[in-house]
Design a protein around this motif. Structure first.
Motif, PDB file in Angstrom:
ATOM      1  N   LEU A   1     -11.746  28.082-112.492  1.00  0.00           N
ATOM      2  CA  LEU A   1     -10.873  28.537-113.276  1.00  0.00           C
ATOM      3  C   LEU A   1      -9.685  27.144-113.086  1.00  0.00           C
ATOM      4  CD1 LEU A   1      -8.012  31.466-110.252  1.00  0.00           C
ATOM      5  CD2 LEU A   1      -9.590  31.594-112.385  1.00  0.00           C
ATOM      6  N   ASN A   2      -9.635  25.685-113.108  1.00  0.00           N
ATOM      7  CA  ASN A   2      -9.156  24.270-112.625  1.00  0.00           C
ATOM      8  C   ASN A   2      -9.931  24.354-115.027  1.00  0.00           C
ATOM      9  OD1 ASN A   2      -8.252  23.781-111.255  1.00  0.00           O
ATOM     10  ND2 ASN A   2     -10.351  22.446-110.222  1.00  0.00           N
ATOM     11  N   PRO A   3     -10.985  24.687-114.989  1.00  0.00           N
ATOM     12  CA  PRO A   3     -11.647  24.477-117.301  1.00  0.00           C
ATOM     13  C   PRO A   3     -10.668  25.022-117.667  1.00  0.00           C
ATOM     14  CG  PRO A   3     -13.517  24.892-115.485  1.00  0.00           C
ATOM     15  CD  PRO A   3     -12.488  25.126-114.632  1.00  0.00           C
ATOM     16  N   ILE A   4     -10.440  26.862-117.287  1.00  0.00           N
ATOM     17  CA  ILE A   4      -9.310  27.463-117.898  1.00  0.00           C
ATOM     18  C   ILE A   4      -7.775  26.795-117.987  1.00  0.00           C
ATOM     19  CG2 ILE A   4      -9.003  30.138-118.281  1.00  0.00           C
ATOM     20  CD1 ILE A   4     -11.449  31.004-116.156  1.00  0.00           C
ATOM     21  N   ILE A   5      -7.849  26.403-117.237  1.00  0.00           N
ATOM     22  CA  ILE A   5      -5.924  26.309-116.792  1.00  0.00           C
ATOM     23  C   ILE A   5      -5.547  24.944-117.776  1.00  0.00           C
ATOM     24  CG2 ILE A   5      -4.410  24.965-115.455  1.00  0.00           C
ATOM     25  CD1 ILE A   5      -5.866  27.414-112.787  1.00  0.00           C
ATOM     26  N   TYR A   6      -6.997  24.425-117.555  1.00  0.00           N
ATOM     27  CA  TYR A   6      -6.159  22.891-117.807  1.00  0.00           C
ATOM     28  C   TYR A   6      -7.085  22.236-119.989  1.00  0.00           C
ATOM     29  CZ  TYR A   6      -4.715  20.750-113.907  1.00  0.00           C
ATOM     30  OH  TYR A   6      -3.593  21.062-112.587  1.00  0.00           O
ATOM     31  N   THR A   7      -7.737  23.660-120.081  1.00  0.00           N
ATOM     32  CA  THR A   7      -7.515  23.610-121.256  1.00  0.00           C
ATOM     33  C   THR A   7      -7.898  24.736-121.946  1.00  0.00           C
ATOM     34  OG1 THR A   7     -10.112  24.378-120.628  1.00  0.00           O
ATOM     35  CG2 THR A   7      -9.960  22.597-120.998  1.00  0.00           C
ATOM     36  N   ILE A   8      -7.107  26.012-121.408  1.00  0.00           N
ATOM     37  CA  ILE A   8      -6.678  26.939-122.390  1.00  0.00           C
ATOM     38  C   ILE A   8      -4.834  26.610-123.733  1.00  0.00           C
ATOM     39  CG2 ILE A   8      -4.523  28.252-120.833  1.00  0.00           C
ATOM     40  CD1 ILE A   8      -6.409  31.263-121.937  1.00  0.00           C
ATOM     41  N   PHE A   9      -4.426  26.052-122.768  1.00  0.00           N
ATOM     42  CA  PHE A   9      -3.487  25.857-123.737  1.00  0.00           C
ATOM     43  C   PHE A   9      -3.215  24.731-124.487  1.00  0.00           C
ATOM     44  CE2 PHE A   9      -2.183  27.329-119.652  1.00  0.00           C
ATOM     45  CZ  PHE A   9      -1.358  28.329-120.201  1.00  0.00           C
ATOM     46  N   ASN A  10      -4.671  24.085-125.057  1.00  0.00           N
ATOM     47  CA  ASN A  10      -4.985  23.140-125.855  1.00  0.00           C
ATOM     48  C   ASN A  10      -5.756  23.539-126.239  1.00  0.00           C
ATOM     49  OD1 ASN A  10      -6.802  20.333-126.448  1.00  0.00           O
ATOM     50  ND2 ASN A  10      -5.049  19.813-125.027  1.00  0.00           N
ATOM     51  N   MET A  11      -5.384  22.730-127.990  1.00  0.00           N
ATOM     52  CA  MET A  11      -5.865  23.927-128.789  1.00  0.00           C
ATOM     53  C   MET A  11      -7.285  22.787-129.970  1.00  0.00           C
ATOM     54  SD  MET A  11      -5.971  25.234-131.695  1.00  0.00           S
ATOM     55  CE  MET A  11      -6.514  25.136-133.326  1.00  0.00           C
ATOM     56  N   ASP A  12      -7.513  21.426-128.874  1.00  0.00           N
ATOM     57  CA  ASP A  12      -8.120  20.909-129.767  1.00  0.00           C
ATOM     58  C   ASP A  12      -9.571  20.967-128.060  1.00  0.00           C
ATOM     59  OD1 ASP A  12      -7.753  18.676-130.931  1.00  0.00           O
ATOM     60  OD2 ASP A  12      -6.408  17.445-129.735  1.00  0.00           O
ATOM     61  N   PHE A  13      -8.865  20.997-127.189  1.00  0.00           N
ATOM     62  CA  PHE A  13     -10.611  21.923-126.060  1.00  0.00           C
ATOM     63  C   PHE A  13     -11.007  23.385-126.443  1.00  0.00           C
ATOM     64  CE2 PHE A  13      -8.804  18.417-123.336  1.00  0.00           C
ATOM     65  CZ  PHE A  13     -10.103  18.676-122.660  1.00  0.00           C
ATOM     66  N   ARG A  14     -10.225  23.739-127.159  1.00  0.00           N
ATOM     67  CA  ARG A  14     -10.232  24.983-127.471  1.00  0.00           C
ATOM     68  C   ARG A  14     -11.526  24.763-128.754  1.00  0.00           C
ATOM     69  NH1 ARG A  14      -5.580  26.929-127.047  1.00  0.00           N
ATOM     70  NH2 ARG A  14      -5.447  27.539-129.079  1.00  0.00           N
ATOM     71  N   ARG A  15     -11.025  23.930-129.832  1.00  0.00           N
ATOM     72  CA  ARG A  15     -11.942  23.646-131.194  1.00  0.00           C
ATOM     73  C   ARG A  15     -13.246  23.271-130.068  1.00  0.00           C
ATOM     74  NH1 ARG A  15      -7.568  21.342-134.875  1.00  0.00           N
ATOM     75  NH2 ARG A  15      -6.734  22.584-136.611  1.00  0.00           N
TER      76      ARG A  15
END
Length: 438
Positions: free
Chosen positions: A413-427
């Protein structure tokens, strides 16, 4: 962290004959367990690899604070690769078939990687706390060297917590007894249980709780201060509403006045007025859209910015009001500084509304981070601490496996929690997965 307890009567294994040999569970349960846990392992591996590659391949993410995210992803990745596959085999078979030396290395890797994952979460919390409570000074202190020292400290501390059983602080059986029992478990020595659980979970949990409470309080205080500042702005500009009303009425009064002019002058005045009104609207709207897309992680923030800049140039002369922020500088071009103050206040209020919305979302994110961490790991560490001191406590193997894997879920879950709210990670994820449209 895998665990068996000597206080309990050992359950017989090998009661079922399956395609995997003698197992501790029926064949259908073994297949379901292997498929489910293997799918979770795959997701954990892919998710953490994407996080690591994103930071190193996507330029907007190559910032020093994201090194903590990389360290966390490495810890979770090692859990998925070194620990979880052997745990699946152990759970299904009900016995350890890989020998005592691999057992010791597996248990050490288990404690090391899970502790590193938890301590990296603690380091991320501290980094966010310092960045919020002392942003100016910490921005200068947050150097590559400082961050790497903190990350090294996390892994060294994890090693100090996981290594004592290798140098004698254990109650592991002799090779002969081990070959007969085929049970691979951490030491149940009470001293080591207290030592390891404190360093691996309870102390980090205490620090993270204090830090996130302070961050939440600071965020709420900032929200109140911004709300009060908005009221002060209104009180210092009591004529704002009157000016806006006058601004709207001026359009109609000027139009009525123009009716008394000659035909040519009337047409020219109306044309100029219409052009000026459209320029004002076109100037303001793209800026607000740009702020919204930037804060609310829209898809075309850079494109909106370029578009807004082009329209600013087309408005001609006027008064330019610059609003400074951490984001790209935004400009409002007013055709008449004496008649258009309402647009400035409208723009400032819109910026403030967006900022408040962003900080509220950040506060909710902190709650999600702490909630997931506690739900995943607290049951395991309570069980880990209580059982060695409770001679009558004897949880079933299924309950032990469920609670243990609940802790492992945190690594997925850590990769989801710490990146789902970050636009740059999603891109970056979409780019790495080839989902970015050409």
């Amino acid at each position: 962290m895998s665990e068996e307890y000597s206080n309990c009567t050992e359950e017989p294994y090998g009661n079922f004959s399956t395609i995997f040999g003698s197992t501790d569970v029926p064949q259908w349960e073994a297949i379901v367990t292997i498929c489910t846990l293997s799918f979770f392992i795959l997701l954990t591996v892919v998710g953490n690899i994407l996080v690591i590659l994103s930071v190193f391949t996507y330029k907007p993410l190559r910032i020093v604070q994201n090194f903590f995210i990389v360290s966390l992803a490495v810890a979770d990745l090692t859990v998925a690769i070194l620990v979880l596959p052997l745990n699946v085999a152990y759970n299904v078979l009900g016995r350890w078939i890989f020998g005592i030396h691999i057992c010791k290395m597996w248990l050490t890797s288990d404690v090391l990687c899970c502790t590193a994952s938890i301590l990296n979460l603690c380091a991320i919390a501290l980094d966010r706390f310092w960045a919020i409570t002392d942003p100016i000074n910490y921005a200068q202190k947050r150097t590559v060297k400082r961050v790497l020292v903190m990350i090294a400290g996390v892994w060294i501390l994890s090693l100090l917590i996981s290594s004592p059983p290798l140098i004698g602080w254990n109650d592991w059986p002799s090779p002969e007894v081990f070959a007969e029992r085929q049970v691979c478990s951490l030491t149940k020595r009470q001293g080591y249980v207290i030592y390891s659980s404190s360093g691996s979970f309870f102390i980090p949990l205490f620090i993270m709780t204090i830090v996130y409470v302070e961050i939440f309080i600071a965020t709420k205080r900032r929200l109140r201060e911004r709300a009060q500042a908005a009221k002060v702005n209104l009180s210092r500009n009591p004529c704002k509403n009157a000016e806006e009303q006058q601004d709207r009425e001026s359009l109609s009064s000027e139009t009525n006045h123009n009716d008394h002019l000659e035909a040519n002058g009337k047409s020219k005045t109306k044309a100029k007025k219409k052009s000026k009104s459209e320029a004002d609207k076109n100037t303001l709207r793209p800026i607000l859209a740009h702020e919204d897309s930037y804060t609310d992680v829209g898809e075309n923030s850079s494109g909106s910015n370029r578009k807004g800049s082009g329209q600013n140039k087309s408005t001609g002369s006027g008064t330019t009001v610059t609003v400074s922020s951490a984001k790209p500088t935004a400009k409002v071009v007013l055709s008449d500084p004496n008649k258009r103050p309402g647009l400035v206040y409208q723009f400032i209020e819109e910026k403030q509304r967006i900022s408040l919305s962003k900080e509220r979302r950040a506060a909710r994110t902190l709650g999600i981070i702490m909630g997931v961490f506690v739900v995943c790991w607290l049951p395991f560490f309570l069980m880990y601490v209580i059982i060695p001191f409770c001679s009558v406590c004897c949880p079933s193997s299924r309950l032990i496996n469920f609670i243990t894997w609940l802790g492992y879920v945190n690594s997925g879950l850590n990769p989801i929690i710490y990146t789902i709210f970050n636009m740059d990670f999603r891109r970056a994820f979409r780019k790495l997965l080839g989902l970015t449209p050409n």
